[in-house]
Design an enzyme around this catalytic site. Structure first.
Site, PDB file in Angstrom:
ATOM      1  N   SER A   1     -74.385  19.994  35.758  1.00  0.00           N
ATOM      2  CA  SER A   1     -74.014  18.777  35.048  1.00  0.00           C
ATOM      3  C   SER A   1     -73.219  17.851  35.950  1.00  0.00           C
ATOM      4  O   SER A   1     -73.255  16.623  35.790  1.00  0.00           O
ATOM      5  CB  SER A   1     -73.196  19.130  33.800  1.00  0.00           C
ATOM      6  OG  SER A   1     -72.053  19.904  34.144  1.00  0.00           O
ATOM      7  N   SER A   2     -72.527  18.419  36.941  1.00  0.00           N
ATOM      8  CA  SER A   2     -71.739  17.587  37.853  1.00  0.00           C
ATOM      9  C   SER A   2     -72.646  16.732  38.734  1.00  0.00           C
ATOM     10  O   SER A   2     -72.405  15.530  38.903  1.00  0.00           O
ATOM     11  CB  SER A   2     -70.828  18.453  38.722  1.00  0.00           C
ATOM     12  OG  SER A   2     -71.565  19.425  39.436  1.00  0.00           O
TER      13      SER A   2
ATOM     14  N   TYR B 245     -65.283  30.967  43.766  1.00  0.00           N
ATOM     15  CA  TYR B 245     -66.228  30.229  44.607  1.00  0.00           C
ATOM     16  C   TYR B 245     -65.624  29.994  45.988  1.00  0.00           C
ATOM     17  O   TYR B 245     -66.255  30.246  47.022  1.00  0.00           O
ATOM     18  CB  TYR B 245     -66.579  28.898  43.926  1.00  0.00           C
ATOM     19  CG  TYR B 245     -67.755  28.163  44.529  1.00  0.00           C
ATOM     20  CD1 TYR B 245     -68.989  28.151  43.892  1.00  0.00           C
ATOM     21  CD2 TYR B 245     -67.632  27.459  45.723  1.00  0.00           C
ATOM     22  CE1 TYR B 245     -70.069  27.462  44.430  1.00  0.00           C
ATOM     23  CE2 TYR B 245     -68.699  26.769  46.270  1.00  0.00           C
ATOM     24  CZ  TYR B 245     -69.911  26.779  45.618  1.00  0.00           C
ATOM     25  OH  TYR B 245     -70.969  26.107  46.162  1.00  0.00           O
TER      26      TYR B 245
ATOM     27  N   GLU C 110     -79.124  31.148  46.404  1.00  0.00           N
ATOM     28  CA  GLU C 110     -77.799  30.933  45.838  1.00  0.00           C
ATOM     29  C   GLU C 110     -76.716  31.170  46.891  1.00  0.00           C
ATOM     30  O   GLU C 110     -76.726  32.194  47.590  1.00  0.00           O
ATOM     31  CB  GLU C 110     -77.589  31.884  44.664  1.00  0.00           C
ATOM     32  CG  GLU C 110     -77.023  31.230  43.443  1.00  0.00           C
ATOM     33  CD  GLU C 110     -77.941  30.165  42.861  1.00  0.00           C
ATOM     34  OE1 GLU C 110     -77.673  28.963  43.117  1.00  0.00           O
ATOM     35  OE2 GLU C 110     -78.907  30.500  42.176  1.00  0.00           O
TER      36      GLU C 110
ATOM     37  N   ASP D 129     -76.492  27.202  50.460  1.00  0.00           N
ATOM     38  CA  ASP D 129     -76.479  25.781  50.843  1.00  0.00           C
ATOM     39  C   ASP D 129     -75.301  25.432  51.737  1.00  0.00           C
ATOM     40  O   ASP D 129     -75.465  24.760  52.756  1.00  0.00           O
ATOM     41  CB  ASP D 129     -76.560  24.867  49.621  1.00  0.00           C
ATOM     42  CG  ASP D 129     -75.423  25.010  48.633  1.00  0.00           C
ATOM     43  OD1 ASP D 129     -74.698  26.033  48.697  1.00  0.00           O
ATOM     44  OD2 ASP D 129     -75.258  24.114  47.788  1.00  0.00           O
TER      45      ASP D 129
ATOM     46  N   ASP E 214     -77.352  20.645  44.927  1.00  0.00           N
ATOM     47  CA  ASP E 214     -77.458  20.076  43.590  1.00  0.00           C
ATOM     48  C   ASP E 214     -77.736  18.585  43.638  1.00  0.00           C
ATOM     49  O   ASP E 214     -78.576  18.066  42.899  1.00  0.00           O
ATOM     50  CB  ASP E 214     -76.169  20.335  42.810  1.00  0.00           C
ATOM     51  CG  ASP E 214     -75.902  21.815  42.594  1.00  0.00           C
ATOM     52  OD1 ASP E 214     -76.790  22.625  42.874  1.00  0.00           O
ATOM     53  OD2 ASP E 214     -74.782  22.140  42.149  1.00  0.00           O
TER      54      ASP E 214
END
Length: 397
Positions: free
Chosen positions: A142-143, A239, A39, A42, A187
């Site tokens: 979901s994005s 974020y 997590e 990336d 993602d």
């Protein structure tokens, strides 16, 4: 397709017919994802181990002859209508003039035209209608699902010579520049490259991938998602602050990214930065190592042996990166107390979902324990379901 997938595909087609007055030429879909471990590594050029899930976003598409792109979603009744040759003027400078959800598919269209060198005037116009069963705000991306579905649909319709990595890059560019969320490429790669019963071990610097057999079913294990219902948004708030801290840490050590920092570098870093920056960096560096350790453990011992790595990942996100919330901690702690092999929050944090690796015959026990723990804490009831590693983006019909 699963029953749920079929419903979403049917919903996309029905929405297309209702709003655009015609039958769609086809439907495409892309999955959400669960990140097993890795997590906030990336965008630091690190390692991740996600897998695509059975929950998907579907898009129904039809061609137009006027050079425009229209998008509509089951979540928003408004049809957003833009000329293809206006996309360059919209992104990124005027992105705020569009509804946030519409920036995802329109941003992908913009990024695909740029990546392929296609002039907007030579691309046919399209109508796109979206429906999804990927839980929104749960940390299941979901994005990326809407980006992936858009990318495969437009790439085929426009005849673009772009491979799946290029489509994933277009999705990331849309998210970064058209939406304004400073996310990495994990993602999009998971949604594009997903495989049944497998995870994707991704080197986010080179974009090299390896398929890693998860073996959950053979080991009698299930992956349970505990969706806290606490919504988050990557385009605002914590974020971006975490990403900035990572960049400060890399700069202090004189390296391009935290991928280049080893566990042995951490004592030196402690003398160069403030405590908060140090802990942010320590999470990323130790998390990268946990991804490598998880891949090795899966290959050598199987999934029942990765529990401690999942638990350590959650502790690092809770204490060093500080992206957990009480609901996520409650989900993890209750699952472990009820006998889960391992558990951790997943996704960007500040809400969303936790995952728990659970023996098949203990899924109900863990579900009941988490539900009871949330009630005892005064939290709204979580949504709890299992996910299965599933195929990536594709044309459905």
């Amino acid at each position: 397709m699963t029953t749920t997938d079929t419903r979403s595909a049917d919903a996309a087609r029905a929405l297309f017919a209702e709003r655009f007055g015609a039958e769609a030429a086809g439907t495409w879909s892309a999955p959400g994802r669960v990140n097993l471990i890795g997590e906030h590594t990336d965008y630091n050029d690190g390692f991740v181990l996600p897998f695509a899930i059975q929950h998907r976003t579907h898009v129904a598409l039809g061609a137009r002859d006027d050079g425009r792109i229209r998008v509509v979603s089951a979540f928003d009744a408004q049809v957003v209508d833009v000329a293809l040759d206006e996309l360059d003027a919209l992104f990124p400078e005027r992105r705020d003039s569009l509804p946030e959800w519409a920036r995802y598919p329109l941003g992908v269209a913009w990024a695909l035209l740029a990546a392929s060198g296609t002039a907007p005037s030579s691309a046919i116009g399209v109508d796109l209608a979206f429906a999804s069963d990927v839980p929104v705000g749960a940390g299941l991306s979901s994005s990326a699902a809407i980006e992936g579905a858009t990318a495969v649909a437009l790439a085929e319709t426009w005849g673009l010579d772009l491979d799946r990595v290029a489509l994933a890059k277009a999705g990331r560019r849309a998210e970064n520049e058209a939406v304004g969320a400073p996310t990495g490429i994990m993602d999009q790669m998971a949604s594009m490259l997903g495989r049944t019963d497998s995870a994707i071990f991704l080197d986010c610097r080179s974009l090299e991938t390896q398929v890693v057999d998860l073996g959950f079913a053979d080991a009698g294990l299930e992956l349970v998602v505990i969706d806290t219902g606490v919504k988050h948004s990557h385009a605002t708030g914590g974020y971006g602050e975490r990403r900035a801290a990572c960049e400060r840490g890399a700069a202090a050590l004189g390296v391009p990214a935290l991928r280049d920092v080893t566990l042995g570098d951490l004592p030196r870093l402690a003398d160069l930065v403030d405590d908060v920056t140090f802990r942010r960096v320590r999470h990323v560096v130790t998390e990268n190592q946990r991804v490598l350790d998880t891949v090795r453990t899966l290959r050598e011992q199987g999934p029942a042996a990765i529990g401690d790595l999942l638990v350590a990942s959650h502790a690092s996100m809770r204490d060093d990166f500080e992206i957990s919330v009480p609901e996520l901690d409650t989900a993890v702690e209750s699952a472990l107390a009820a006998g889960a092999v391992g558990a951790r929050m997943t996704g960007g944090g500040f809400g969303g979902a936790a995952i728990a690796l659970v023996a098949h015959d203990r899924v109900q026990t863990v579900t009941d324990a988490a539900t009871a723990a949330f009630e005892a804490s005064g939290f709204a009831a979580p949504t709890i379901f299992t996910v299965a590693p599933s195929p990536g983006a594709a044309r459905d019909a």
